[in-house]
Design an enzyme around this catalytic site. Structure first.
Site, PDB file in Angstrom:
ATOM      1  CD  GLU A  34      -2.555   1.680   0.288  1.00 43.64           C
ATOM      2  OE1 GLU A  34      -3.418   0.904  -0.140  1.00 43.64           O
ATOM      3  OE2 GLU A  34      -2.339   2.801  -0.220  1.00 43.64           O
ATOM      4  CB  THR A  42     -10.273   6.122  -3.186  1.00 48.11           C
ATOM      5  OG1 THR A  42      -9.098   6.197  -3.987  1.00 48.11           O
ATOM      6  CG2 THR A  42     -11.141   7.335  -3.445  1.00 48.11           C
ATOM      7  CE  LYS A  52     -21.559   8.589   1.451  1.00 43.26           C
ATOM      8  NZ  LYS A  52     -20.936   8.376   0.147  1.00 43.26           N
ATOM      9  CD  GLU A 206     -24.686  15.417 -16.257  1.00 36.71           C
ATOM     10  OE1 GLU A 206     -24.017  15.271 -15.222  1.00 36.71           O
ATOM     11  OE2 GLU A 206     -24.421  14.815 -17.332  1.00 36.71           O
ATOM     12  CG  HIS A 448     -47.412  -1.493  11.395  1.00 37.97           C
ATOM     13  ND1 HIS A 448     -47.487  -0.616  10.342  1.00 37.97           N
ATOM     14  CD2 HIS A 448     -48.144  -0.968  12.404  1.00 37.97           C
ATOM     15  CE1 HIS A 448     -48.259   0.403  10.699  1.00 37.97           C
ATOM     16  NE2 HIS A 448     -48.663   0.221  11.945  1.00 37.97           N
TER      17      HIS A 448
HETATM   18  P1  NAI Z   1     -20.325   9.859 -12.352  1.00 38.08           P
HETATM   19  O1  NAI Z   1     -19.857   9.121 -13.526  1.00 38.08           O
HETATM   20  O2  NAI Z   1     -21.287   9.264 -11.411  1.00 38.08           O
HETATM   21  O3  NAI Z   1     -20.978  11.253 -12.827  1.00 38.08           O
HETATM   22  C1  NAI Z   1     -20.253  12.183 -13.590  1.00 38.08           C
HETATM   23  C2  NAI Z   1     -21.235  13.111 -14.288  1.00 38.08           C
HETATM   24  O4  NAI Z   1     -20.519  14.138 -14.937  1.00 38.08           O
HETATM   25  C3  NAI Z   1     -22.073  12.422 -15.348  1.00 38.08           C
HETATM   26  O5  NAI Z   1     -23.417  12.745 -15.137  1.00 38.08           O
HETATM   27  C4  NAI Z   1     -21.547  13.000 -16.645  1.00 38.08           C
HETATM   28  O6  NAI Z   1     -22.528  13.065 -17.656  1.00 38.08           O
HETATM   29  C5  NAI Z   1     -21.101  14.379 -16.203  1.00 38.08           C
HETATM   30  N1  NAI Z   1     -20.098  15.016 -17.056  1.00 38.08           N
HETATM   31  C6  NAI Z   1     -19.020  14.441 -17.642  1.00 38.08           C
HETATM   32  N2  NAI Z   1     -18.309  15.366 -18.322  1.00 38.08           N
HETATM   33  C7  NAI Z   1     -18.937  16.564 -18.139  1.00 38.08           C
HETATM   34  C8  NAI Z   1     -18.676  17.904 -18.572  1.00 38.08           C
HETATM   35  N3  NAI Z   1     -17.603  18.213 -19.312  1.00 38.08           N
HETATM   36  N4  NAI Z   1     -19.532  18.884 -18.205  1.00 38.08           N
HETATM   37  C9  NAI Z   1     -20.622  18.587 -17.428  1.00 38.08           C
HETATM   38  N5  NAI Z   1     -20.909  17.342 -16.999  1.00 38.08           N
HETATM   39  C10 NAI Z   1     -20.073  16.338 -17.329  1.00 38.08           C
HETATM   40  O7  NAI Z   1     -18.979  10.333 -11.623  1.00 38.08           O
HETATM   41  P2  NAI Z   1     -18.687  10.903 -10.177  1.00 38.08           P
HETATM   42  O8  NAI Z   1     -19.904  11.484  -9.561  1.00 38.08           O
HETATM   43  O9  NAI Z   1     -17.502  11.776 -10.368  1.00 38.08           O
HETATM   44  O10 NAI Z   1     -18.298   9.613  -9.366  1.00 38.08           O
HETATM   45  C11 NAI Z   1     -17.137   8.859  -9.769  1.00 38.08           C
HETATM   46  C12 NAI Z   1     -17.269   7.402  -9.411  1.00 38.08           C
HETATM   47  O11 NAI Z   1     -17.255   7.229  -8.015  1.00 38.08           O
HETATM   48  C13 NAI Z   1     -18.547   6.813  -9.949  1.00 38.08           C
HETATM   49  O12 NAI Z   1     -18.246   5.651 -10.659  1.00 38.08           O
HETATM   50  C14 NAI Z   1     -19.349   6.515  -8.734  1.00 38.08           C
HETATM   51  O13 NAI Z   1     -20.104   5.342  -8.877  1.00 38.08           O
HETATM   52  C15 NAI Z   1     -18.317   6.406  -7.621  1.00 38.08           C
HETATM   53  N6  NAI Z   1     -18.911   6.914  -6.388  1.00 38.08           N
HETATM   54  C16 NAI Z   1     -19.954   6.272  -5.813  1.00 38.08           C
HETATM   55  C17 NAI Z   1     -20.594   6.789  -4.712  1.00 38.08           C
HETATM   56  C18 NAI Z   1     -21.769   6.089  -4.150  1.00 38.08           C
HETATM   57  O14 NAI Z   1     -21.922   4.914  -4.398  1.00 38.08           O
HETATM   58  N7  NAI Z   1     -22.630   6.755  -3.429  1.00 38.08           N
HETATM   59  C19 NAI Z   1     -20.162   8.053  -4.116  1.00 38.08           C
HETATM   60  C20 NAI Z   1     -19.082   8.640  -4.802  1.00 38.08           C
HETATM   61  C21 NAI Z   1     -18.494   8.095  -5.882  1.00 38.08           C
END
Ligand code: NAI
Length: 469
Positions: A34, A42, A52, A206, A448
């Site tokens: 590591e 991460t 969280k 977005e 319930h």
């Molecule tokens: P994401 O892939 O979920 O969302 C990124 C968003 O940015 C998309 O909606 C995309 O269309 C948009 N985008 C891309 N280029 C753009 C641009 N130039 N201008 C405007 N919008 C644009 O990625 P995110 O939120 O960064 O998360 C990264 C990873 O981390 C994901 O795979 C996610 O699943 C994971 N993650 C999961 C969490 C959870 O399970 N709650 C929490 C945090 C991260």
């Protein structure tokens, strides 16, 4: 071949450390490498866990500010951001120390340093933060679990102060007046919610014409409507085309995704949350002859083996959703495969959660996927406004939606927006793992009064016989 270790795992995120523990349980002699000075990757250090902590703390702040009075509790909350950050740090510390304890308990050797593959049987470790000479470890197999890194935008420099990724957004030392979030994915919406609750004006840009790509569209529309009501504003179908930042703040130029008139906006902080990319830098993949696809994901077969025998890869460095729990499942599967068992991951049943308030959670197919595949299905939907517990708690936003095969009634997908659905999604995953039907769920007695009764009611609604609606 005989080596000092049966397995070396490079990277100790949820994929790597879980893989190491499962392999040790199965009798393998295991080491982890590591590069950070704490375990957990991460997720535990700068992702899921600290986010969280801040989501939890700010949710309480919001409740104290806006909801306690209705319950007859008079308070005047005052934000102590420094203390909130300490709360987050302590939570992270507890978690990473927990992983260190588990590795020790399972007699797994730990090497803190940058790992590079010299050959399928040799891993070099350059110790972190010390001027000591690299060591070379011998092994029979290697699992690469080095995770992912922030995806940037061309021409935009992330300084983690004004222009931040999730890492910087988790440690701002004051509440920005205005924050612009680029990307309406999970990170953008979760961290945008954190700073909105603390007083920032949050605007989300977005690229697509919807938020949360990949999740069920009905769910995405519902959560967007609720987040808008809370004060978040959205520019869908828009792209960031320029960003200049200095001590005075950030100046942005934004265009419609398909091109057109440029608009300008200012912000104190810009959060770039446009996705993540696999992290394999300095691992020696090219030298070892390990192939990647066009997007940088390591190629693996169904047993997670790369094109080089003896070297495996799991988690964010291979294809599939970049989720901690997906990586964990793969970690267990590959450890079992290496121990001669039939390790397997059911990719049809990987839940995904958005930890805003209310939360959103999904498992299985979305309506869009079913339509595209030509699958006929019934929909059972139940709103939290009709759930007794949600009504008494005054947390009635959202719904549960169940998609069941029209012919067989087998559940194909469950999508939820509402209070505590990050926990409720587990019962949806269990019923799907067992190939259950909506009728099975509808006939299961739910306690319930609980929020989970909304799941049973949605299952009844598949057959148009919900009781409380
Ligand atoms: P994401 O892939 O979920 O969302 C990124 C968003 O940015 C998309 O909606 C995309 O269309 C948009 N985008 C891309 N280029 C753009 C641009 N130039 N201008 C405007 N919008 C644009 O990625 P995110 O939120 O960064 O998360 C990264 C990873 O981390 C994901 O795979 C996610 O699943 C994971 N993650 C999961 C969490 C959870 O399970 N709650 C929490 C945090 C991260």
């Amino acid at each position: 071949m005989s080596g000092a270790y049966d397995l070396i795992v490079i990277g100790t995120g949820p994929g790597g450390y879980v893989c190491a523990i499962r392999a040790a349980q199965l009798g393998l002699k295991v080491a982890v490498v590591e590069k950070r000075t704490s375990f957990g990757g991460t997720c535990l250090n700068i992702g899921c866990i600290p986010s969280k902590a801040l989501l939890h703390a700010t949710e309480k702040y919001e409740e104290a500010n806006h909801k306690f009075a209705d319950m007859g509790i008079k308070v005047s909350p005052k934000l102590d951001l420094k203390k909130m950050m300490t709360f987050k740090k302590d939570g992270v510390k507890g978690n990473v120390e927990g992983v260190a304890y588990l590795l020790k308990k399972n007699k797994i050797d730990t090497h803190i340093g940058h790992g590079a593959i010299l050959s399928p049987s040799r891993v070099e470790v350059v110790p972190t933060g010390k001027e000591s000479t690299p060591i070379v470890l011998e092994t029979k197999t290697i699992v690469i679990a080095t995770g992912s890194d922030v995806a940037g935008l061309p021409g935009i420099k992330i300084d983690e102060k004004r222009v931040v990724s999730s890492t910087g957004a988790l440690k701002l030392n004051r509440v920005p007046k205005k924050m612009i979030v680029v990307g309406a994915g999970v990170i953008g919406l979760e961290l945008g919610s954190v700073w909105r609750r603390l007083g920032a004006q949050v605007h989300v840009i977005e690229y697509l014409d919807r938020i949360l790509p990949g999740m069920d569209l009905g769910l995405a529309k519902e959560i967007q409507k609720i987040l808008k009501k809370q004060g978040l504003t959205f520019d869908l179908g828009s792209k960031l085309t320029g960003l200049k930042s200095d001590d005075a703040g950030c100046r942005l130029t934004i265009e419609p995704a398909s091109g057109g008139e440029v608009t300008r906006a200012d912000a104190d902080v810009v959060l770039v949350a446009v996705g993540r990319i696999p992290f394999t830098q300095g691992l020696g993949l090219e030298e070892a002859g390990i192939t990647k696809d066009q997007r940088g994901y390591i190629d693996v077969n169904a047993q997670y083996q790369t094109n080089v025998p003896g070297i495996y890869a799991i988690g964010d460095v291979i294809k599939g959703p970049m989720l901690a729990h997906k990586a964990e499942e793969e970690g267990v599967a590959v450890a079992e495969i290496l121990a001669g068992q039939a390790g397997h991951v059911n990719y049809e049943v990987i839940p995904s959660v958005l930890y805003t308030w209310p939360e959103a959670a999904s498992v299985g197919k979305t309506e869009e996927q079913l339509k595209q595949a030509g699958t006929t299905y019934n929909v059972g939907k139940f709103p939290f406004t009709a759930n007794g517990r949600a009504k008494v708690n005054r947390t009635t936003e959202g719904f549960i939606k169940i998609l069941a095969d029209k012919e067989t009634d087998t559940i194909l997908g469950i999508h939820m927006v509402g209070p505590n659905v990050s926990e409720i999604i587990a019962q949806a995953a269990v019923i799907m793992e067992f190939g259950g039907s909506a009728e099975d769920l509808a006939r299961t007695c739910h306690a319930h009064p609980t929020l989970t009764e909304a799941v049973k009611e949605a299952a009844l609604a598949v057959d148009k016989r919900a009781i409380h609606m």
